[in-house]
Design an enzyme around this catalytic site. Structure first.
Site, PDB file in Angstrom:
ATOM      1  N   HIS A 114       2.397  -5.288  -9.333  1.00  0.00           N
ATOM      2  CA  HIS A 114       3.143  -6.348  -8.916  1.00  0.00           C
ATOM      3  C   HIS A 114       5.242  -5.643  -8.940  1.00  0.00           C
ATOM      4  CE1 HIS A 114       3.460 -10.141  -7.355  1.00  0.00           C
ATOM      5  NE2 HIS A 114       4.286 -10.204  -8.000  1.00  0.00           N
TER       6      HIS A 114
ATOM      7  N   ARG B 101       0.755  -7.882   0.384  1.00  0.00           N
ATOM      8  CA  ARG B 101       1.138  -7.467   2.284  1.00  0.00           C
ATOM      9  C   ARG B 101       0.830  -6.094   2.271  1.00  0.00           C
ATOM     10  NH1 ARG B 101       6.140 -10.691   4.671  1.00  0.00           N
ATOM     11  NH2 ARG B 101       5.580 -11.733   2.381  1.00  0.00           N
ATOM     12  N   MET B 102       1.306  -5.703   0.586  1.00  0.00           N
ATOM     13  CA  MET B 102       0.996  -4.179   0.621  1.00  0.00           C
ATOM     14  C   MET B 102      -0.004  -4.016  -0.138  1.00  0.00           C
ATOM     15  SD  MET B 102       3.984  -2.069   1.726  1.00  0.00           S
ATOM     16  CE  MET B 102       3.794  -0.661   0.534  1.00  0.00           C
ATOM     17  N   GLY B 103      -0.400  -4.337  -1.181  1.00  0.00           N
ATOM     18  CA  GLY B 103      -1.459  -3.918  -0.936  1.00  0.00           C
ATOM     19  C   GLY B 103      -3.049  -3.989  -0.299  1.00  0.00           C
ATOM     20  N   ARG B 104      -2.791  -4.658   0.298  1.00  0.00           N
ATOM     21  CA  ARG B 104      -3.903  -4.864   1.808  1.00  0.00           C
ATOM     22  C   ARG B 104      -3.867  -3.647   2.877  1.00  0.00           C
ATOM     23  NH1 ARG B 104      -2.709 -10.284   0.403  1.00  0.00           N
ATOM     24  NH2 ARG B 104      -1.340 -10.562   2.644  1.00  0.00           N
TER      25      ARG B 104
END
Length: 317
Positions: free
Chosen positions: A176, A184-187
């Site tokens: 995190h 959003r950044m993970g996807r």
């Protein structure tokens, strides 16, 4: 240090299934991606990813923003979409193994939405679900070396990219690193990682299936947290990717009528083309069927025929 996870029989089965589907897509589908279809998939991806985060804009409103039209809606939601459009239009500019590129993507994605866009958080974070604390993120002072370790894993580990992309997605969510925009950044970054080996992922909207199975997505994250390793999340994400590829292939392999073929071809056809160009898109049809299709298109007033026999050219109206 390599993040903890197990390679289960289900993971191996899904990797095999995905690899076969990617091969089929590359052979039969990639060259047929019309600009219109790519645009539609981009809209679906942006809509699904932001909808998970509570954005209220519809696919129609996102389409309007892409076309530089005015949209009425919450200013924050509009800005989120405009930022996402900018990022997804420049996916090829990002380098999956570069931490600097990763931070740049966050800066663009969260521009005007948070003060520290493009910077790691400097305070602790607790994620609360209902009345319970669902996750306590690592202390802010640990972020620089945790993220450096994660990017080192991306660069150096010999694990196959399908698994590495899932591991990065999960580990980034666990760490995190940002005050806002972690989901959003993970996807997004999983897409960036995958598309640099498999170009099809640039326009494969697997985020749509995540949106449809949102409870399973969060459950896979939570169960992996509990287990202390990302195995369950890898299984979930590989299942989503496999199903997304299956949907793409089912769409491509459906039985098309002559009207379907004509409409599909005209969306991305050059101004002038031959029957051979038409058959290069629809490889399964005979020359006689292609001729009948094109004759119908002339009758419909969609194209004009010039010349005859081997010199025949067709021109879009």
């Amino acid at each position: 240090m390599k993040p903890p996870y197990d390679i289960t029989p289900l993971i191996l089965k899904l990797v095999s299934s995905i690899s076969e589907k990617i091969g089929e897509v590359n052979a039969n589908y990639l060259d047929k991606q019309s600009p219109t279809l790519r645009k539609q998939n981009k809209i679906r991806t942006i809509h699904s990813s932001l909808q998970i985060e509570g954005n209220t804009l519809s696919e129609e409103q996102i389409t309007a923003l892409i076309e530089n039209k005015k949209v009425i809606g919450p200013q924050k939601d509009i800005l989120e979409v405009l930022n996402a459009i900018n990022v997804y239009e420049h996916l090829e500019d990002f380098v999956s193994t570069s931490e600097k590129s990763f931070l740049k993507a966050h800066q663009l994605l969260l521009k005007g939405l948070v003060i520290d866009a493009g910077k790691y958080r400097t305070k602790g974070v607790r994620i609360v679900k209902g009345s319970k604390v669902a996750h306590i993120a690592p202390p802010a002072q640990n972020l620089p070396f945790l993220m450096k370790d994660l990017f080192a894993y991306l660069k150096k580990d010999e694990e196959i990219i399908l698994i590495k992309s899932c591991v990065f997605h999960y580990e980034m969510e666990f760490i995190h690193p940002f005050i806002d925009g972690n989901g959003r950044m993970g996807r997004l970054w999983q897409t960036v990682i995958l598309m640099q080996k498999y170009p099809v992922f640039e326009f494969l909207p697997f985020e749509t299936l995540i949106s449809k199975t949102q409870a399973d997505y969060y459950n896979a994250l939570a169960q992996s947290d509990k287990a202390g390793k990302s195995t369950l999340f890898i299984e979930y994400m590989l299942g989503v990717i496999d199903n997304s590829l299956a949907e793409m292939l089912n769409y491509n392999n459906r039985v098309l009528t002559e009207k379907d073929r004509i409409a599909y071809f005209i969306k991305s056809a050059p101004k002038q083309f031959t029957r051979k160009d038409y058959m290069n898109v629809f490889k399964a049809i005979s020359s006689a069927t292609a001729s009948r299709d094109l004759k119908k298109a002339v009758e419909f007033g969609l194209i004009k025929k010039q010349g005859s026999n081997n010199q025949t050219l067709y021109v879009l109206v």
